[in-house]
Design an enzyme around this catalytic site. Structure first.
Site, PDB file in Angstrom:
ATOM      1  N   PRO A  92       0.861  -1.307   0.515  1.00  0.00           N
ATOM      2  CA  PRO A  92      -0.145  -0.140   0.118  1.00  0.00           C
ATOM      3  C   PRO A  92       1.229   1.118   0.257  1.00  0.00           C
ATOM      4  O   PRO A  92       0.465   2.439  -0.343  1.00  0.00           O
ATOM      5  CB  PRO A  92      -1.129  -0.155   1.061  1.00  0.00           C
ATOM      6  CG  PRO A  92      -0.335  -1.118   1.966  1.00  0.00           C
ATOM      7  CD  PRO A  92       0.499  -1.974   0.884  1.00  0.00           C
ATOM      8  N   GLU A 119       2.443  -6.947   8.654  1.00  0.00           N
ATOM      9  CA  GLU A 119       2.927  -5.584   8.575  1.00  0.00           C
ATOM     10  C   GLU A 119       4.328  -5.242   6.724  1.00  0.00           C
ATOM     11  O   GLU A 119       4.722  -4.171   7.031  1.00  0.00           O
ATOM     12  CB  GLU A 119       3.596  -4.798   9.091  1.00  0.00           C
ATOM     13  CG  GLU A 119       2.841  -4.899  10.555  1.00  0.00           C
ATOM     14  CD  GLU A 119       1.498  -4.265  10.280  1.00  0.00           C
ATOM     15  OE1 GLU A 119       1.816  -3.569   9.866  1.00  0.00           O
ATOM     16  OE2 GLU A 119       0.201  -4.726  10.301  1.00  0.00           O
ATOM     17  N   ARG A 161      -2.768  -8.684 -20.574  1.00  0.00           N
ATOM     18  CA  ARG A 161      -3.903  -8.306 -21.433  1.00  0.00           C
ATOM     19  C   ARG A 161      -3.478  -7.497 -22.125  1.00  0.00           C
ATOM     20  O   ARG A 161      -3.803  -7.150 -24.009  1.00  0.00           O
ATOM     21  CB  ARG A 161      -5.498  -8.022 -21.579  1.00  0.00           C
ATOM     22  CG  ARG A 161      -5.164  -6.599 -20.249  1.00  0.00           C
ATOM     23  CD  ARG A 161      -6.948  -5.992 -19.838  1.00  0.00           C
ATOM     24  NE  ARG A 161      -7.551  -5.486 -20.993  1.00  0.00           N
ATOM     25  CZ  ARG A 161      -7.526  -4.086 -21.724  1.00  0.00           C
ATOM     26  NH1 ARG A 161      -6.151  -3.581 -21.117  1.00  0.00           N
ATOM     27  NH2 ARG A 161      -8.413  -4.162 -22.451  1.00  0.00           N
ATOM     28  N   ASP A 176      -8.315   1.837 -24.835  1.00  0.00           N
ATOM     29  CA  ASP A 176      -8.582   1.344 -23.246  1.00  0.00           C
ATOM     30  C   ASP A 176      -8.485   3.153 -22.601  1.00  0.00           C
ATOM     31  O   ASP A 176      -7.975   4.123 -23.219  1.00  0.00           O
ATOM     32  CB  ASP A 176      -7.346   1.163 -22.710  1.00  0.00           C
ATOM     33  CG  ASP A 176      -7.077  -0.545 -23.317  1.00  0.00           C
ATOM     34  OD1 ASP A 176      -7.797  -1.486 -23.585  1.00  0.00           O
ATOM     35  OD2 ASP A 176      -6.421  -0.931 -22.851  1.00  0.00           O
TER      36      ASP A 176
HETATM   37 CL1  6GU Z   1      -0.311  -3.588  -3.536  1.00  0.00          CL
HETATM   38  N1  6GU Z   1      -0.903  -4.631  -1.088  1.00  0.00           N
HETATM   39  C1  6GU Z   1      -2.001  -4.229   0.364  1.00  0.00           C
HETATM   40  N2  6GU Z   1      -2.099  -5.524   1.420  1.00  0.00           N
HETATM   41  N3  6GU Z   1      -2.754  -3.176   0.398  1.00  0.00           N
HETATM   42  C2  6GU Z   1      -3.476  -2.681  -0.624  1.00  0.00           C
HETATM   43  C3  6GU Z   1      -2.235  -2.802  -1.973  1.00  0.00           C
HETATM   44  C4  6GU Z   1      -1.658  -3.676  -2.240  1.00  0.00           C
HETATM   45  N4  6GU Z   1      -2.888  -1.464  -2.855  1.00  0.00           N
HETATM   46  C5  6GU Z   1      -3.817  -1.113  -2.354  1.00  0.00           C
HETATM   47  N5  6GU Z   1      -3.915  -1.446  -1.254  1.00  0.00           N
END
Ligand code: 6GU
Length: 277
Positions: A92, A119, A161, A176
């Site tokens: 994230p 984590e 794709r 796209d």
């Molecule tokens: Cl790539 N991993 C996690 N755990 N949460 C996320 C993410 C990735 N992308 C958005 N939220």
């Protein structure tokens, strides 16, 4: 293209056997290896995590299983003739995964994914492999998942794709939503198919008219309508040259006007209601 995924939940990657990605594998356009990280643990409990240095909540994935796993997966890939690996680390705290990045990754011959739970992975693992290959830390959106496996599926599908011969229609990528280029990035409008009337609902007249020019214009107007409603940010940052006269008429009807003030910081359009008087 070759893909390797190292994970503590190999079964989470089962969808790679179906649909578009599954068919690309069956046709030999894609080689996929899914590897259980616990194969590279040597204690009775197959431990992959430990408490964080400095304290704090949650657990951190340990260096040694990841290092041993990646060394072996990379060595096996090279052995099988693969070259030019990039490491894709779902997190994230990564950079946003976009269509532009999907195109960039689709041009690489070998992607190695390291979806983490807990984590995240001890920072030294990424730092170590970054000395040997390009590393992309990517996030798929502004929300938190329990682990990176779903993100691997998302990235894989977006990339697969784009591979030559994977989608039937080679023309389809240029159109796209979010395709890189100088054209406005608009969301696609509604689509319809038979029957012509369903539960009393008909088809927009213009689509039955056979006037290709008017149909194209209607589709463009619907795309503008949808984009202003759902993604005003995409309109705001579109350079005026990407819109023709009819686009600007439609934008005006939808309450958007050129923003000469905002141009300095890449905001070319504003909602007319946003004007303060
Ligand atoms: Cl790539 N991993 C996690 N755990 N949460 C996320 C993410 C990735 N992308 C958005 N939220």
């Amino acid at each position: 293209m070759r893909l390797d995924v190292v994970t503590i939940f190999p079964e989470y990657l089962e969808p790679l056997n179906v649909s578009l990605v599954g068919k690309a594998r069956a046709r030999g356009q894609l080689q996929v290896g899914v590897h259980d990280l616990r194969n590279w643990t040597y204690d009775r409990h197959h431990t992959v995590d430990d408490t964080p240095y400095g304290g704090g909540p949650g657990m951190v994935m340990k260096t040694e299983p990841w290092g041993d796993a990646l060394d072996e997966v990379l060595a096996d890939g090279y052995e099988a003739g693969a070259h030019g690996p990039v490491l894709v680390v779902p997190t994230p705290s990564g950079r946003p995964f976009t269509q532009e990045l999907a195109v960039e990754l689709s041009e690489r011959p070998w992607l190695v994914f390291t979806p983490a739970r807990y984590e995240g992975i001890d920072r030294r693992v990424v730092d170590e492999y970054a000395t040997r290959m390009p590393v992309y830390e990517v996030s798929i959106g502004d929300y938190v998942l329990a682990g990176g496996e779903a993100a691997v599926l998302v990235v894989t599908e977006a990339v697969a794709r784009l591979l030559p011969g994977v989608l039937g229609n080679a023309e389809s990528h240029r159109d796209d939503s979010f395709a890189p280029g100088t054209m406005a990035n608009l969301l696609e409008g509604p689509v319809h198919t038979k029957p012509p009337v369903w539960r009393g609902r008909g088809i927009p007249e213009v689509l039955l008219s056979g006037h290709h020019g008017r149909i194209a214009r209607w589709r463009r107007d619907e795309a503008l309508r949808r984009t202003t409603a759902h993604r005003p940010d995409l309109i705001g940052r579109t350079a005026p040259a990407a819109f023709d006269k009819k686009d600007r008429e439609m934008l005006s009807i939808l309450g958007w006007a050129p923003d000469p003030e905002g141009e300095r910081y890449g905001r070319f359009w504003r909602r007319v209601e946003d004007v303060e008087e």
